[in-house]
Design a protein around this motif. Structure first.
Motif, mmCIF file in Angstrom:
data_model
loop_
_atom_site.group_PDB
_atom_site.id
_atom_site.type_symbol
_atom_site.label_atom_id
_atom_site.label_comp_id
_atom_site.label_asym_id
_atom_site.label_seq_id
_atom_site.Cartn_x
_atom_site.Cartn_y
_atom_site.Cartn_z
ATOM 1 N N LEU A 1 3.215 6.934 57.060
ATOM 2 C CA LEU A 1 3.423 6.035 55.925
ATOM 3 C C LEU A 1 4.828 6.114 55.346
ATOM 4 C CD1 LEU A 1 2.240 3.918 54.053
ATOM 5 C CD2 LEU A 1 1.437 5.779 52.590
ATOM 6 N N ASP A 2 5.321 7.297 55.035
ATOM 7 C CA ASP A 2 6.651 7.412 54.435
ATOM 8 C C ASP A 2 7.736 6.895 55.376
ATOM 9 O OD1 ASP A 2 5.748 8.461 51.983
ATOM 10 O OD2 ASP A 2 5.625 10.466 52.862
ATOM 11 N N ALA A 3 7.613 7.197 56.651
ATOM 12 C CA ALA A 3 8.600 6.712 57.629
ATOM 13 C C ALA A 3 8.561 5.189 57.724
ATOM 14 C CB ALA A 3 8.341 7.338 58.987
ATOM 15 N N LEU A 4 7.369 4.611 57.698
ATOM 16 C CA LEU A 4 7.246 3.151 57.742
ATOM 17 C C LEU A 4 7.882 2.516 56.515
ATOM 18 C CD1 LEU A 4 3.597 2.964 59.077
ATOM 19 C CD2 LEU A 4 5.649 2.173 60.293
ATOM 20 N N MET A 5 7.630 3.087 55.360
ATOM 21 C CA MET A 5 8.243 2.572 54.132
ATOM 22 C C MET A 5 9.764 2.632 54.228
ATOM 23 S SD MET A 5 5.637 4.223 51.280
ATOM 24 C CE MET A 5 6.731 3.890 49.902
ATOM 25 N N THR A 6 10.286 3.716 54.768
ATOM 26 C CA THR A 6 11.727 3.867 54.916
ATOM 27 C C THR A 6 12.289 2.854 55.897
ATOM 28 O OG1 THR A 6 11.606 6.207 54.357
ATOM 29 C CG2 THR A 6 13.561 5.483 55.572
ATOM 30 N N LEU A 7 11.601 2.649 57.020
ATOM 31 C CA LEU A 7 12.071 1.663 58.005
ATOM 32 C C LEU A 7 12.103 0.260 57.406
ATOM 33 C CD1 LEU A 7 10.248 2.989 61.178
ATOM 34 C CD2 LEU A 7 12.737 2.721 60.912
ATOM 35 N N LEU A 8 11.087 -0.100 56.642
ATOM 36 C CA LEU A 8 11.063 -1.427 56.024
ATOM 37 C C LEU A 8 12.174 -1.587 54.988
ATOM 38 C CD1 LEU A 8 7.215 -1.891 55.635
ATOM 39 C CD2 LEU A 8 8.731 -3.172 57.172
ATOM 40 N N SER A 9 12.496 -0.511 54.286
ATOM 41 C CA SER A 9 13.524 -0.603 53.241
ATOM 42 C C SER A 9 14.937 -0.527 53.810
ATOM 43 C CB SER A 9 13.321 0.509 52.208
ATOM 44 O OG SER A 9 13.610 1.771 52.753
ATOM 45 N N ASP A 10 15.078 -0.128 55.066
ATOM 46 C CA ASP A 10 16.381 0.021 55.717
ATOM 47 C C ASP A 10 16.889 -1.334 56.193
ATOM 48 O OD1 ASP A 10 18.636 1.116 56.960
ATOM 49 O OD2 ASP A 10 17.547 1.661 58.776
ATOM 50 N N ASP A 11 16.839 -2.294 55.294
ATOM 51 C CA ASP A 11 17.176 -3.669 55.645
ATOM 52 C C ASP A 11 17.427 -4.419 54.334
ATOM 53 O OD1 ASP A 11 16.880 -6.136 57.550
ATOM 54 O OD2 ASP A 11 15.513 -6.534 55.888
ATOM 55 N N PRO A 12 18.600 -5.003 54.157
ATOM 56 C CA PRO A 12 18.905 -5.643 52.874
ATOM 57 C C PRO A 12 17.987 -6.823 52.533
ATOM 58 C CG PRO A 12 20.738 -5.889 54.426
ATOM 59 C CD PRO A 12 19.723 -5.026 55.079
ATOM 60 N N ILE A 13 17.539 -7.568 53.523
ATOM 61 C CA ILE A 13 16.656 -8.708 53.245
ATOM 62 C C ILE A 13 15.298 -8.212 52.780
ATOM 63 C CG2 ILE A 13 15.461 -10.679 54.277
ATOM 64 C CD1 ILE A 13 18.012 -11.090 55.991
ATOM 65 N N SER A 14 14.745 -7.210 53.461
ATOM 66 C CA SER A 14 13.470 -6.642 53.037
ATOM 67 C C SER A 14 13.592 -5.979 51.672
ATOM 68 C CB SER A 14 12.968 -5.617 54.051
ATOM 69 O OG SER A 14 12.582 -6.250 55.239
ATOM 70 N N ALA A 15 14.681 -5.274 51.455
ATOM 71 C CA ALA A 15 14.883 -4.612 50.166
ATOM 72 C C ALA A 15 14.931 -5.641 49.039
ATOM 73 C CB ALA A 15 16.154 -3.778 50.203
ATOM 74 N N ALA A 16 15.549 -6.787 49.284
ATOM 75 C CA ALA A 16 15.612 -7.834 48.260
ATOM 76 C C ALA A 16 14.227 -8.400 47.939
ATOM 77 C CB ALA A 16 16.541 -8.961 48.722
ATOM 78 N N ARG A 17 13.290 -8.250 48.864
ATOM 79 C CA ARG A 17 11.915 -8.719 48.653
ATOM 80 C C ARG A 17 11.044 -7.662 47.996
ATOM 81 N NH1 ARG A 17 11.498 -10.719 54.700
ATOM 82 N NH2 ARG A 17 12.634 -12.658 54.497
ATOM 83 N N GLY A 18 11.587 -6.494 47.785
ATOM 84 C CA GLY A 18 10.818 -5.448 47.128
ATOM 85 C C GLY A 18 10.493 -4.253 47.996
#
Length: 181
Positions: free
Chosen positions: A28-45
């Motif tokens: 879970l934590d690694a998946l959350m980190t992978l999703l956040s390692d992207d400016p477009i995804s980060a802008a979506r929350g």
């Protein structure tokens, strides 16, 4: 269905190899980190905020429990999660009753991007998973801003044949986490 895919599997890359396997709650934590390692995804929350962990855990459980879905993790030789993608098998009436394999949330860690990991993952999807699942069509959507990703998918043989649309549902409990965009 997707749980029947022959996993784990070792995939060669330009920079060595990765092991592709089904995600578990320990990822879970690694998946959350992978999703956040992207400016477009980060802008979506998708910012890997600790307060969002419960939402991600619920989503992971739902995906893992659904036989039409698989959330996969690519790990390096040390067992560190460096990539992920979600697959969904969609039965269909169009194209003479053909099922489709939908690919979502493809991410490779920025630290190892351009090492052939994404190509290895997507080739496995198109060459192995699609065949084994009886899906003659593999499809994905990509944010219009992801021009580098578009070039990547085109190099792999995907064609930009359709225009996608999204509709954001408003209201209480309309969307998990009520995230923007």
């Amino acid at each position: 269905m997707l749980h029947d895919l022959a996993l784990p599997v070792t995939l060669p890359t330009r920079s060595g190899s990765v092991t592709l396997r089904n995600a578990t709650s320990t990822d879970l934590d690694a998946l959350m980190t992978l999703l956040s390692d992207d400016p477009i995804s980060a802008a979506r929350g998708d910012v890997a905020a600790p307060d969002d962990r419960r939402l991600y855990a619920e989503a992971l459980d739902e995906i893992v429990d659904d036989p039409a879905n698989a959330l996969l993790v690519a790990t390096d030789e040390a067992g560190i999660a460096i990539g992920t993608l979600q697959l969904t098998r969609i039965p269909g009436m169009a194209r003479r009753g053909s099922a489709r394999l939908l690919v979502e949330a493809v991410r490779v860690s920025g630290a190892v991007r351009s090492g052939g990991i994404g190509s290895a993952l997507m080739r496995w999807v198109t060459d192995v998973a699609a065949r084994d699942l009886g899906t003659p069509l593999v499809q994905l959507t990509s944010d219009a801003e992801r021009t580098e990703a578009h070039r990547f998918y085109e190099r792999l043989g995907f064609t930009g044949s359709h225009v996608g649309f999204k509709f954001r549902v408003h209201g209480p409990s309309a969307v998990r986490g009520d995230v923007p965009r």
